[in-house]
Design a protein around this motif. Structure first.
Motif, PDB file in Angstrom:
ATOM      1  N   UNK A  47       0.963  -1.360  -0.017  1.00  0.00           N
ATOM      2  CA  UNK A  47      -0.065  -0.007  -0.078  1.00  0.00           C
ATOM      3  C   UNK A  47       0.879   1.302  -0.099  1.00  0.00           C
ATOM      4  N   UNK A  48       2.003   1.273   0.633  1.00  0.00           N
ATOM      5  CA  UNK A  48       2.846   2.525   0.829  1.00  0.00           C
ATOM      6  C   UNK A  48       3.073   3.160  -0.295  1.00  0.00           C
ATOM      7  N   UNK A  49       3.858   2.365  -1.193  1.00  0.00           N
ATOM      8  CA  UNK A  49       4.144   2.991  -2.599  1.00  0.00           C
ATOM      9  C   UNK A  49       3.191   3.636  -3.334  1.00  0.00           C
ATOM     10  N   UNK A  50       1.954   2.876  -3.260  1.00  0.00           N
ATOM     11  CA  UNK A  50       0.895   3.152  -4.139  1.00  0.00           C
ATOM     12  C   UNK A  50       0.301   4.650  -3.458  1.00  0.00           C
ATOM     13  N   UNK A  51       0.278   4.737  -2.413  1.00  0.00           N
ATOM     14  CA  UNK A  51       0.114   5.916  -1.734  1.00  0.00           C
ATOM     15  C   UNK A  51       0.869   7.270  -1.676  1.00  0.00           C
ATOM     16  N   UNK A  52       2.188   6.764  -1.777  1.00  0.00           N
ATOM     17  CA  UNK A  52       3.240   7.770  -1.936  1.00  0.00           C
ATOM     18  C   UNK A  52       3.035   8.453  -3.221  1.00  0.00           C
ATOM     19  N   UNK A  53       2.901   7.687  -4.269  1.00  0.00           N
ATOM     20  CA  UNK A  53       2.667   8.332  -5.648  1.00  0.00           C
ATOM     21  C   UNK A  53       1.511   8.857  -5.758  1.00  0.00           C
ATOM     22  N   UNK A  54       0.121   8.131  -5.381  1.00  0.00           N
ATOM     23  CA  UNK A  54      -1.112   8.759  -5.502  1.00  0.00           C
ATOM     24  C   UNK A  54      -1.358  10.141  -5.071  1.00  0.00           C
ATOM     25  N   UNK A  55      -0.792  10.471  -3.712  1.00  0.00           N
ATOM     26  CA  UNK A  55      -0.902  11.627  -3.094  1.00  0.00           C
ATOM     27  C   UNK A  55      -0.410  12.609  -3.860  1.00  0.00           C
ATOM     28  N   UNK A 215      -1.208  -2.158  -8.864  1.00  0.00           N
ATOM     29  CA  UNK A 215      -1.523  -2.736  -7.566  1.00  0.00           C
ATOM     30  C   UNK A 215      -2.922  -3.626  -7.709  1.00  0.00           C
ATOM     31  N   UNK A 216      -3.752  -3.034  -8.347  1.00  0.00           N
ATOM     32  CA  UNK A 216      -5.048  -3.640  -8.505  1.00  0.00           C
ATOM     33  C   UNK A 216      -5.016  -4.902  -9.514  1.00  0.00           C
ATOM     34  N   UNK A 217      -4.039  -4.728 -10.517  1.00  0.00           N
ATOM     35  CA  UNK A 217      -4.153  -6.081 -11.443  1.00  0.00           C
ATOM     36  C   UNK A 217      -3.110  -7.213 -10.841  1.00  0.00           C
ATOM     37  N   UNK A 218      -2.357  -6.743  -9.949  1.00  0.00           N
ATOM     38  CA  UNK A 218      -1.576  -7.858  -9.019  1.00  0.00           C
ATOM     39  C   UNK A 218      -2.431  -8.259  -7.907  1.00  0.00           C
ATOM     40  N   UNK A 219      -3.594  -8.090  -7.963  1.00  0.00           N
ATOM     41  CA  UNK A 219      -4.475  -8.593  -6.867  1.00  0.00           C
ATOM     42  C   UNK A 219      -4.795  -7.832  -5.493  1.00  0.00           C
ATOM     43  N   UNK A 220      -4.109  -6.437  -5.574  1.00  0.00           N
ATOM     44  CA  UNK A 220      -4.264  -5.784  -4.213  1.00  0.00           C
ATOM     45  C   UNK A 220      -5.712  -5.099  -4.296  1.00  0.00           C
ATOM     46  N   UNK A 221      -5.899  -5.011  -3.119  1.00  0.00           N
ATOM     47  CA  UNK A 221      -7.401  -4.294  -2.923  1.00  0.00           C
ATOM     48  C   UNK A 221      -7.163  -3.304  -1.341  1.00  0.00           C
ATOM     49  N   UNK A 222      -7.678  -2.140  -1.635  1.00  0.00           N
ATOM     50  CA  UNK A 222      -7.952  -1.319  -0.659  1.00  0.00           C
ATOM     51  C   UNK A 222      -8.760  -1.639   0.570  1.00  0.00           C
ATOM     52  N   UNK A 223      -8.290  -1.537   1.758  1.00  0.00           N
ATOM     53  CA  UNK A 223      -9.435  -2.112   2.796  1.00  0.00           C
ATOM     54  C   UNK A 223     -10.033  -0.579   2.900  1.00  0.00           C
ATOM     55  N   UNK A 224     -11.073  -0.303   3.954  1.00  0.00           N
ATOM     56  CA  UNK A 224     -11.899   0.662   4.020  1.00  0.00           C
ATOM     57  C   UNK A 224     -11.065   1.848   4.901  1.00  0.00           C
TER      58      UNK A 224
END
Length: 281
Positions: A47-55, A215-224
């Motif tokens: 989650x961390x690298x996705x968050x870092x780029x997305x913000x 992230x999503x294609x690799x099966x990742x999912x965001x929790x609430x």
């Protein structure tokens, strides 16, 4: 609540540093290390690298908001000539991002895997800090040739884009590399900063969608909670960047970039020391 607070802090750091030539990546790494990120159920390694780029996209929304009329080629408030100039500006932006897209697709994963460490980040902070000081001293008595962003040629846009490629190395700063390049090539500080902002729009949209998509294609999912943390960081980054850009543009109208050079040197040394003692890894 602690995870939300961490998201707010990172959003503030990102919003302040994304468009200043001081390396938002280095500052986020430092902030997260001090807060124990990654770690826990929310701040996972995936989650961390996705968050870092997305913000960072939140900060880009601040640019769109501030320059919406300038960048909108469909505005009814513009003359036909002004709409034509806006289209030309967008084409120049596209030309300017081509080098970063090509090299980014080829080397971004390698850079993240092998160069995203405190040694490289510290070195780049210090090296480009010195570069800012030296270049500002060199340009002190040289009048800029380009004082209007619309006067940037397609050739110059491509060359500035080549400087942007340097920012693939962590700690360089995307805005720092493009601003330095534009100033060296004859643009005023104001024009260099503006064009750097405009180049960031397609780059950060592309990078964010690439990272989130992977992230999503690799099966990742965001929790609430991860979704909430993501949203809070995005909004905070947007709001803080809005004011940071306005302050920076007001500052450089009458000042040079040397203060950012000195700051980079100091924070680079701090980053290096924290890495040596194990705070940053």
């Amino acid at each position: 609540m602690l995870d939300i607070l961490k998201s707010i802090i990172i959003g503030i750091v990102e919003g302040i540093t994304e468009f200043l030539p001081v390396s938002s990546t280095g500052h986020i790494i430092l902030a997260e290390a001090l807060m124990g990120i990654p770690g826990g159920d929310v701040w996972t390694n995936s989650f961390k690298p996705v968050f870092d780029y997305a913000i960072q996209l939140g900060a880009i929304f601040a640019v769109i908001q501030l320059y919406f009329n300038r960048l909108n080629p469909f505005s009814s408030q513009k003359t036909s000539r002004e709409r034509f100039q806006t289209w030309r500006l967008w084409i120049k932006v596209v030309v300017g991002v081509i080098p970063a897209v090509i090299f980014g697709l080829l080397f971004n994963d390698f850079m993240d895997a092998h160069l995203l460490n405190f040694w490289v980040v510290s070195a780049m902070l210090i090296i480009y800090g010195i570069a800012f000081i030296l270049i500002e001293n060199r340009q002190k008595n040289i009048a800029p040739k380009i004082t209007d962003v619309n006067k940037i040629t397609f050739k110059l846009a491509l060359f500035i884009g080549l400087f942007q490629v340097l920012s693939l190395v962590p700690g360089t700063s995307r805005s720092g590399a493009t601003i330095l390049g534009a100033v060296i090539l004859g643009a005023s500080r104001f024009v260099a900063a503006e064009f750097s902002f405009f180049l960031s729009i397609p780059i950060m949209f592309g990078v964010t969608f690439l990272k989130v998509g992977s992230f999503l294609l690799d099966g990742g999912r965001f929790t609430g909670m991860q979704s909430l943390v993501f949203l809070v960081g995005f909004i905070v980054s947007w709001l803080v960047a809005f004011f940071a850009i306005k302050v920076m543009m007001r500052y450089i109208q009458n000042n040079d970039f040397k203060i950012f050079g000195w700051y980079r040197i100091v924070i680079g040394i701090v980053f290096l020391l924290l890495g040596v003692i194990g705070v940053v890894k």
